[in-house]
Design a protein around this motif. Structure first.
Motif: not given
Lengths: 254, 254, 254, 254, 254, 254, 254, 254
Positions: B28, C161, C164-165, E31-33, E35
């Motif tokens: 995280r 975000h 980025f996803a 997807p970055f959101e 984590i």
């Protein structure tokens, strides 16, 4: 008549009917136009066939009709500019000889022959079909002012070969009006091809960063071709009026 | 290495050396670039010879010197842009192999061969001699980025025949950078002549209603020629950078 | 054919059928496009499937219909842009195979297969749902020009975000078109994430100090990410046209 | 000579010395100016005495000197504009017959008689003394181009009687150049008094909401007097160049 | 849930169910959101009663209805802004408990109690009655976000005594939103009277040189009173949103 | 003291020492600040440690010195902003404990402890190194006003991963000041990542179409992230002042 | 009455009916206008016949009707400005003595005699017939405020002799309001002819580079004639209000 | 003398020395100012003590000196405005009685008593100390024109109580000049407090979005207080000139 009034005044003075002091006072308060600035309209009175011009834009159909009817009685030729198609019906009914050009949005009533200005030719060049209404306004105006007019349409700079293919017609003009919107580049190219005066007319054609003709206006003001002058956005009438003043110089001496 | 760190973490987890909760916490708070966005610099690491770029404009001669010296130690090629002639002396003394271009106001230090991007050619066209500094900045930058570069100077639209006389060189380009001030009309003309991407660079050349390049900028944004894109005023570097990205597409596949 | 005409002329001269003086005169007055600038349309003639493009905006339903009908007879593919939903009925009745996209406001008529340009992919990214019409215009245009197209919607910078996803789809593009209104920040972020050319399209979405797209336009011109070029406000068509020129570079050699 | 080269080519073809295919190839690649657009400089070559023009503004004293010296050798008349007083010394030393006008910031070298264009007269009118440099640049330029020139200084609209006192001189002009800063109202007044073409030159004179000449420029573009055309801010040279093209129309036919 | 998915992944890795390589790959493409950036919506999930916001402006009555109906099913509170009176009928029929404010042009549907943010009070001050719609939008928004709101109307600077008569209500606010068109001077006066944050909202009220709110915007940005920050023209919603973020700071700690 | 004077007046009236008419007259002409608006400086008097602020920009070194010396005698803390390095010598000689920050161009003289406002933290984020002076001015000001301050440098949107790598520091702030030039996109991104108030400061960094900070200003006003408010270009001081007013709300109750 | 309330308060204090503390508290919270700033409306109360003014522009016919009816009951004279012809019917039915001027778009209801301000005369001059509505608004307003008013129509600078012919009427004015669109040059000419205050009103008349009155506004602000002051575009009411304040100075002392 | 020449002409005519035709011709060509427009300078000749005004800004020290010396010989009072401190030395040496005000940048030479205009008082109010130079220029000019002048400094709207504390001095003025930069709000507040004419002078004080005085100018043009008129940015002289024309109306009748 003004000159007559002045003559009467001087005669009375000469005849001793009024005193020097009285003459002095009357002269001091006479409308100035009566004794000198009258030259302003001098040429206008000499040249027959110069049309009366009516700006139709902010007038109702009824107002335009009344004005034209009133002028028509005096036997003058009449040019109405910026006249929407929705206002022309009454005029055409009343003056069946009048001509309405829906592109130029002009109404022309020719009651006596338009006296030609001379041998020169005004060429109106138009970058794109969207610029056509402004170009047509210029062409119609120039004709009504006694100029021989030629028109060249859709010769924008992105297809510059189309312009070159008509080089002969550029060569024949005494003065060139170039109408263009968007980037307004055409006057620069034409200014470099001809050796006669070029009047550039920016149009409000375009969107976004065209800013209603500002981009074209700035382009024309910054033209790298010397000899180019500019009028207001969409001002086809003004360009033709200036072109006519120029073209008259090349005609037979008045 | 980041990917390694991540692998180490997962391995430790897999080996039971850390708990799931610990792994969760570490993930995280890991810098995001370490686990995904790292692709950003991926290509950069692969391509040898890409220069470091230093913007010289708002830096003192001393600051520029320090930065260049520091970079030079790592053996990289270096491009300094917008470097005034008064700041270049220390650099030339320290790096006798460096080259300063007083027109482009660039300093280039090539320490290892610039790897060519491929077969395509970037053509830099320039409307007037006053636009030359921006055109040269674009040309120098494009070369430092591995492009073959050709340059065409002083082919403004008011003397459009000079441009046509070099039609063959227009034909050979993979991407064309067009640099022009004043009315900024040249990209429209060229955009109509070629079928490759055209990048337009407005310059601050001009006076009065040129508004420091705004007239040219608007002209280019409103270009009647499709396929033209635009960068900021005087941004020769940016145009070359974009042209290089484009030109690379036509080169040998990476 | 022009080249043929020229050949005929030279042959006649060679055969003594016309004199050198006559040849000289004819050459001097030949339309310029016939003898050199014809290269302009050279590639166009070679590439089958390139559509005719009609700008629907300032034309009546009747005008658009006539133009499209006329073009359709020649068997060409046709793209009408900026076509209001109120003008499309006659077209759909006449050409039941045509497709109207109410978001993009485009009408497409594909009469022969669109020849793909190559392996590259044009990605159209869109900041907000209000920007969708411009993005769709770009996507439809790019497809009609033979590009493979991918679309990414509603990935504005305030919810970065979401962008980025979808990093993988950014990675797959050959050229990225980024459509954004308001502050126009998205091209800067994307320009920093990819290493391919980015074309930024400001939209007139917004109110107040958005000034009809000027804020977004300025934001994009000042992008801190190198490699970003810009087109006019709401010019989805122009962006796709430029993207297609770029994408073609990466395809199979012509 | 170009026409000669073309003739040589055709003669060789006619004589069978080269084949049709070879002739075709050579024609296709010949510089376009050689075979048609050469008309551009046609008149220039005919008219003796037309000066070479050098823009001194962004050049060093040394650069200006070199250019002038090079041109002078060819025996041409030379006009240098926007030449600061600090750059003129070397020129005056080398060309003692040259004249420097510190108001106009022009350097004139007349090596052969300036051929008069004809009977017309260019009148340069100037609103205030601060506008004088631009007015003088226009006057000097017009004279170097062969025009008879008259000048009227300090007749701004706030003291309109001063203008009326010189009504006779307005009457004698063939074309009027009106130079004004601040609110730029003078061209409107003069445009209403004369019936010849009026070229308006806004100047950057003023402060605050004058915005470096923008207020004057807008005033002139919106002139309520028809027949007025406008050039860029401070562009005295351009106004004179256009005036000369106009004035030539009224002169003896070439 | 995202954190759960991550946990599941790590647990599987820890349990040997997937290999390190597989874990690495999955993490790289997650997807970055999921984590880390998930913190973005963290507070949102904690706070009950925060409304969903729908911008009604560019949507049809049908579109707005569908969106609201869909959201309403999830039991959320809903705020529709910039909703013309002609679009509200279906909403009021379907949701009789909903409230439409014709001044603010907002529709509010409160399905569960709005949780108050704390003890502070947002004061919305309004210069003239024409500014009322923007002020009301701010007030309604602030209430929907859980703020206690006070409103002060028609206290423009030209009748400054009316403002001073309500000095006590200025004193009680935690944050002040000042809404003003025309010259936008009110925030400067209020900024000098209070010691809490002031958010200025320019409105498009005015004509001529008001330029659709630009005069007010510039006035506010140049406020001589420190502590004033500004939002976009007519952006009552944005001001309330920012004020709510500020007001929350003074409330009970979360 | 004003309140005392008023009390004295009323007491005298109550005691019959002055008549009702006299009392009426005196009240009518009393400075208004004495009887009510005095609340303006109320908090200021209560809070120790609030600095006096001097704007150094348009003052000579001598003027600044005199003002600071005069203030210093009263034992106050002093903040001089926009103080060029060439003016600071006399101050440093006279006040050896003073601190000059050449980046921020601030001079701080702390003569008594700055009383902290509370637990919150002001975070100053800066897009590029060129924006540093404005960011530093904000940071120094915020500290002098009693705020705990954190700074994040060079996290522009074109390298957005650098920002994400410091997500924890974004999370810890009570209010965020975002300083950015060029396209001014950073506040939008940060506004979407945090849930606390964001104050955006456009800087004049950039060239061409940056228009001295206007592009950044417009970008920020049109931010798609709600909760962002804006101050004038380069106004680091104003942003810090507003941030301090906000941060105080989260501190211990006064 | 306020002064009475204050007197009552002081009398009570003087009589010992309330304590000093109570008096202090009451004074502190009294509306400020009651004790000093009341001078603002002082003159208004003294002058009978000053009309109530209602801005009709953004109000419905019903709203205007209600406001006027309410005011009319108090016996005041009423001036409604910017009232479209479509809203006037109910007013004329209810108040048959009211007068609607369709040019000025004003409704006047005179219920008691307008008290003349004095001997001076306000002259309203109008450049073109398109400027008439603004000029009429100024004239009607000035009359309702008690001024003697003279009007001069269609005396634009392009026909300047028409203005001079009415020199006597210029001479008789105490203050001159000059209304002009397009280039806005008339105030400069008139400012040079008279020695009384001139108030210039730019109008939004024009097209293209008139920019909705901006060209005229800039022209007037840059007037080369000293003594000219300017109001907002189309603000005939404001010009008349200011002219009335000026004209009152020349009248009988109050 | 002109009137004499006219008299001579009429007398000669009356005496039969010249014919009516000759008289007619001579009158037609007489300078217009000689016979009517001379009224322009009528009052000027009557009023003793009116100064000659020289704009020092764009003149060298030598030019200013020559002009002043020439005027001084005629015994007139002289006011030089915008005179940099570096140009004043020669004047002070030559005219030891002259006074230079370094704030106002004015040089005054009073050679005969300034005749007071009357009983009224011009009040010059100034928002901040940075606005002082413009305010001082206004004050010095007003005094030189014969006005009694009062000055009020540093009463900006962010500390509005400082203005109210001087309400008595506002009450005493016949006309108020309000000088303010930044947001330019002060004229609105003062316009609401007084019932005499208010002339607003925007100053170029400020930075960023102040745009060199444009923000203040727009603020003043959009003032919500009727009765406010505006002059150009930094035009203290013009404001005083207009104020003097106004103030004269309230003085003893000429």
């Amino acid at each position: 008549m003004n000159a007559n009034e002045l003559k009467t005044l001087l005669t009375a003075l000469s005849a001793g009917e009024i005193s020097v002091a009285e003459g002095l006072e009357k002269l001091r308060t006479l409308p100035f136009e009566d004794i000198g600035v009258a030259m302003i309209d001098h040429h206008r009175e000499l040249r027959q066939g110069v049309p009366e011009v009516v700006l139709g834009e902010s007038k109702s159909a009824g107002q335009v009709f009344s004005i034209v009817e009133c002028m028509a009685e005096r036997g003058r030729n009449i040019l109405v500019t910026r006249l929407g198609a929705d206002k022309v019906e009454p005029l055409l009914t009343r003056f069946p000889d009048g001509e309405y050009d829906p592109d130029a949005r002009t109404f022309c009533l020719v009651q006596k022959p338009i006296e030609p200005l001379g041998a020169g030719k005004v060429l109106v060049v138009c970058a794109g079909t969207s610029d056509l209404p402004v170009a047509r306004e210029a062409a119609v105006t120039a004709r009504m002012l006694g100029n021989e007019v030629d028109e060249l349409v859709d010769v924008g700079v992105a297809g510059i070969h189309r312009l070159f293919a008509r080089a002969d017609r550029l060569r024949e003009a005494t003065v060139v009006i170039v109408v263009a919107g968007m980037e307004g580049a055409l006057p620069s190219v034409i200014g470099g091809l001809v050796s006669v005066p070029v009047i550039a007319v920016p149009t409000s054609v375009g969107y976004g960063a065209a800013f209603g003709g500002v981009a074209a206006l700035l382009g024309m003001l910054n033209s790298c071709a010397s000899g180019v002058t500019v009028v207001n956005i969409d001002n086809g009438f003004g360009a033709a009026f200036a072109a006519s003043r120029i073209n008259r110089l090349g005609g037979p001496k008045p």
